[in-house]
Design a protein around this motif. Structure first.
Motif, PDB file in Angstrom:
ATOM      1  N   UNK A   1      -4.554   3.089  17.101  1.00 59.43           N
ATOM      2  CA  UNK A   1      -5.843   3.359  16.464  1.00 59.43           C
ATOM      3  C   UNK A   1      -5.791   4.632  15.639  1.00 59.43           C
ATOM      4  N   UNK A   2      -5.224   5.679  16.224  1.00 53.50           N
ATOM      5  CA  UNK A   2      -5.097   6.944  15.498  1.00 53.50           C
ATOM      6  C   UNK A   2      -4.089   6.823  14.353  1.00 53.50           C
ATOM      7  N   UNK A   3      -3.031   6.057  14.573  1.00 51.87           N
ATOM      8  CA  UNK A   3      -2.024   5.874  13.518  1.00 51.87           C
ATOM      9  C   UNK A   3      -2.616   5.153  12.323  1.00 51.87           C
ATOM     10  N   UNK A   4      -3.440   4.151  12.583  1.00 52.38           N
ATOM     11  CA  UNK A   4      -4.094   3.438  11.479  1.00 52.38           C
ATOM     12  C   UNK A   4      -5.022   4.378  10.720  1.00 52.38           C
ATOM     13  N   UNK A   5      -5.747   5.206  11.460  1.00 48.48           N
ATOM     14  CA  UNK A   5      -6.627   6.180  10.798  1.00 48.48           C
ATOM     15  C   UNK A   5      -5.854   7.143   9.917  1.00 48.48           C
ATOM     16  N   UNK A   6      -4.702   7.611  10.404  1.00 47.19           N
ATOM     17  CA  UNK A   6      -3.868   8.510   9.608  1.00 47.19           C
ATOM     18  C   UNK A   6      -3.300   7.799   8.388  1.00 47.19           C
ATOM     19  N   UNK A   7      -2.956   6.509   8.542  1.00 44.70           N
ATOM     20  CA  UNK A   7      -2.447   5.740   7.412  1.00 44.70           C
ATOM     21  C   UNK A   7      -3.475   5.620   6.308  1.00 44.70           C
ATOM     22  N   UNK A   8      -4.714   5.350   6.689  1.00 44.17           N
ATOM     23  CA  UNK A   8      -5.791   5.265   5.703  1.00 44.17           C
ATOM     24  C   UNK A   8      -5.992   6.624   5.035  1.00 44.17           C
ATOM     25  N   UNK A   9      -5.858   7.688   5.806  1.00 47.36           N
ATOM     26  CA  UNK A   9      -5.989   9.044   5.256  1.00 47.36           C
ATOM     27  C   UNK A   9      -4.917   9.285   4.187  1.00 47.36           C
ATOM     28  N   UNK A  10      -3.715   8.798   4.417  1.00 48.18           N
ATOM     29  CA  UNK A  10      -2.652   8.928   3.420  1.00 48.18           C
ATOM     30  C   UNK A  10      -2.987   8.142   2.150  1.00 48.18           C
ATOM     31  N   UNK A  11      -3.618   6.995   2.295  1.00 49.11           N
ATOM     32  CA  UNK A  11      -4.032   6.210   1.129  1.00 49.11           C
ATOM     33  C   UNK A  11      -5.047   6.985   0.302  1.00 49.11           C
ATOM     34  N   UNK A  12      -6.014   7.579   0.991  1.00 55.48           N
ATOM     35  CA  UNK A  12      -7.033   8.370   0.287  1.00 55.48           C
ATOM     36  C   UNK A  12      -6.386   9.549  -0.443  1.00 55.48           C
ATOM     37  N   UNK A  13      -5.416  10.189   0.214  1.00 56.22           N
ATOM     38  CA  UNK A  13      -4.772  11.357  -0.387  1.00 56.22           C
ATOM     39  C   UNK A  13      -4.013  11.005  -1.658  1.00 56.22           C
ATOM     40  N   UNK A  14      -3.338   9.859  -1.681  1.00 55.77           N
ATOM     41  CA  UNK A  14      -2.543   9.488  -2.853  1.00 55.77           C
ATOM     42  C   UNK A  14      -3.370   8.796  -3.918  1.00 55.77           C
ATOM     43  N   UNK A  15      -4.561   8.317  -3.554  1.00 54.34           N
ATOM     44  CA  UNK A  15      -5.300   7.402  -4.424  1.00 54.34           C
ATOM     45  C   UNK A  15      -5.689   8.040  -5.761  1.00 54.34           C
ATOM     46  N   UNK A  16      -6.171   9.281  -5.710  1.00 52.43           N
ATOM     47  CA  UNK A  16      -6.674   9.898  -6.935  1.00 52.43           C
ATOM     48  C   UNK A  16      -5.641   9.962  -8.030  1.00 52.43           C
ATOM     49  N   UNK A  17      -4.453  10.483  -7.713  1.00 53.84           N
ATOM     50  CA  UNK A  17      -3.410  10.602  -8.727  1.00 53.84           C
ATOM     51  C   UNK A  17      -2.825   9.249  -9.085  1.00 53.84           C
ATOM     52  N   UNK A  18      -2.664   8.371  -8.084  1.00 53.31           N
ATOM     53  CA  UNK A  18      -2.012   7.090  -8.337  1.00 53.31           C
ATOM     54  C   UNK A  18      -2.823   6.200  -9.274  1.00 53.31           C
ATOM     55  N   UNK A  19      -4.140   6.142  -9.116  1.00 57.85           N
ATOM     56  CA  UNK A  19      -4.896   5.231  -9.978  1.00 57.85           C
ATOM     57  C   UNK A  19      -5.149   5.837 -11.360  1.00 57.85           C
ATOM     58  N   UNK A  20      -4.999   7.162 -11.505  1.00 61.30           N
ATOM     59  CA  UNK A  20      -5.191   7.756 -12.822  1.00 61.30           C
ATOM     60  C   UNK A  20      -4.082   7.364 -13.790  1.00 61.30           C
ATOM     61  N   UNK A  21      -2.870   7.195 -13.296  1.00 60.79           N
ATOM     62  CA  UNK A  21      -1.746   6.865 -14.179  1.00 60.79           C
ATOM     63  C   UNK A  21      -1.959   5.545 -14.913  1.00 60.79           C
ATOM     64  N   UNK A  22      -2.291   4.447 -14.218  1.00 57.17           N
ATOM     65  CA  UNK A  22      -2.540   3.213 -14.974  1.00 57.17           C
ATOM     66  C   UNK A  22      -3.750   3.304 -15.892  1.00 57.17           C
TER      67      UNK A  22
END
Length: 445
Positions: A29-50
């Protein structure tokens, strides 16, 4: 592969004196939460490129998730990292798209990925010492800085499309960064874009017609590359990106190694191969090129959780987001004004990261060879010096990159031969780690 992961302690807490190692995990449960947190962290820069390049955002998210899975597999599940979109490709992609559209740009991405994988094989067999000799800090810092500053006109153009919206976006990014600590502070780009988007929506600058028509689930838009032997200059313009990606991956390995207290240097070659293969795969399908992300290093440092299990979760979430055309259309609807505000900050950060490499590695600018190496490269990159040879045209990034390498090594060679200059020492592992695994992405941690 070291699977399954060992449970760290009781799986619920991490003491102030320990970390969750790459081969450990917390409760799922905590690992899934941390995984989603990593998605949020990378999301801003990653979607700006396309958004900036015109590539399909959903396709980029899909391949970033797939690329992360490949990275974890190739590195034996021992090196935690998320592969997000690389900003180092923006200028050559822009030039290639104007000439031959997205297919030509994708072929350039594939060339870079293949070269990076080859470099990875060489590093795996011969070690990474030759990289330090080819690109000492003054050279790598200059290359990174000119990549960021060369993009300044693009930020200005988008900013001018809707100055008020762009200014609000930029102001929010600045304020969130300084007002908040931890994860919220690291998400300043995402928060700035969201606020700017709402302002643009209220001003009638957002077209939501395609969002309403898009399906919630389905395959994203794929594009095939198109190689053109007559466009040699276009492919050569992509070559400097290889140098930036090499420096970035090497720094990432050393940075994570220092944070975890492990010697991860033997994985450097694998990391380069993995990033290269991921970039090739993205180019084959129409996604943005990938690179290791420092935003996620910041999350690991803050949480003290370096478990690769969280990155598997993040990769799977990214793949699922990539399989939602509606998510892709929402991202595509971000207007130019918002991009103008965000890229003004991002491109500036890329440039400053190059300068930070000089500072962290204590580059001695009292030496003429360092002064001229950095000065000539920056002017050529910022002013976008262009040289034409027949039908081939070479822009500021490749000209500045070549100038940085040639000027430094010629002056270094002659200086040592004449006894007018001492050899530049190789940067230490601590100096590499101090730059946080940059140098090509907008990072603050």
């Amino acid at each position: 592969m070291g699977l399954p992961w060992k449970l760290h302690g009781d799986g619920k807490t991490v003491s102030s004196t320990t970390i969750v190692a790459p081969d450990e995990r917390l409760t799922w449960g905590r690992t899934i939460g941390l995984g989603v947190q990593h998605v949020v962290a990378m999301f801003g820069a990653t979607f700006l490129v396309p958004l900036i390049t015109g590539f399909p955002p959903a396709t980029t998210l899909l391949f970033s998730g797939i690329g992360t899975i490949l990275f974890l597999l190739i590195t034996g599940n021992r090196l935690p990292s998320y592969l997000g979109s690389s900003f180092a490709f923006l200028a050559p992609i822009g030039a290639a798209t104007k000439i031959g559209g997205i297919p030509l740009a994708l072929s350039g991405i594939i060339v870079v990925g293949a070269l990076l994988a080859v470099v990875g094989l060489v590093v795996h067999l011969a070690g990474a010492g030759w990289i330090d000799r080819l690109m000492p800090p003054v050279v790598s810092g200059a290359i990174v800085a000119l990549i960021g500053f060369n993009l300044a006109p693009s930020a200005r153009t988008n900013f001018a499309e809707a100055p008020v919206t762009a200014l609000v976006t930029l102001a929010v990014i600045v304020l969130v960064t300084v007002l908040f600590k931890g994860l919220i502070g690291r998400l300043s780009i995402v928060i700035g874009v969201v606020v700017g988007y709402l302002v643009a929506l209220a001003a009638g600058q957002v077209d939501l017609s395609r969002v309403a028509d898009a399906k919630w689930f389905g395959l994203p838009d794929f594009h095939a590359p198109a190689f053109d032997p007559d466009q040699l200059a276009v492919y050569l313009a992509f070559i400097p990106v290889v140098l930036a990606l090499v420096a970035e991956n090497v720094g990432h390995v050393k940075g994570v190694g220092q944070l975890t207290g492990r010697d991860l240097t033997p994985l450097t070659g694998r990391a380069l191969v993995a990033d290269g293969v991921s970039t090739v795969l993205a180019g084959l399908g129409g996604g943005s090129a990938t690179t290791t992300y420092g935003e996620n290093i910041g999350v690991m440092a803050a949480t003290r959780v370096f478990s690769t299990a969280a990155y598997w979760v993040a990769a799977i979430v990214a793949v699922l987001l990539g399989l939602s055309p509606k998510v892709g259309e929402v991202i595509s609807s971000v207007p130019h004004g918002v991009l103008g505000g965000a890229t003004t900050a991002l491109y500036g950060l890329i440039g400053i990261i190059g300068i930070r490499i000089w500072v962290e590695n204590r580059v001695d600018f009292a030496k003429p060879k360092n002064q001229l190496t950095a000065g000539i490269a920056l002017i050529m990159g910022i002013a976008d010096f262009t040289f034409d040879f027949g039908q081939a045209s070479f822009g500021g990034i490749i000209v500045g990159t070549v100038a940085a390498i040639v000027v430094f090594h010629v002056m270094d060679l002659i200086g040592r031969a004449r006894g007018t200059d001492e050899a530049t020492p190789v940067a230490s592992d601590q100096a590499h780690a101090a730059t946080g695994g940059v140098p090509a992405e907008p990072r603050r941690d």
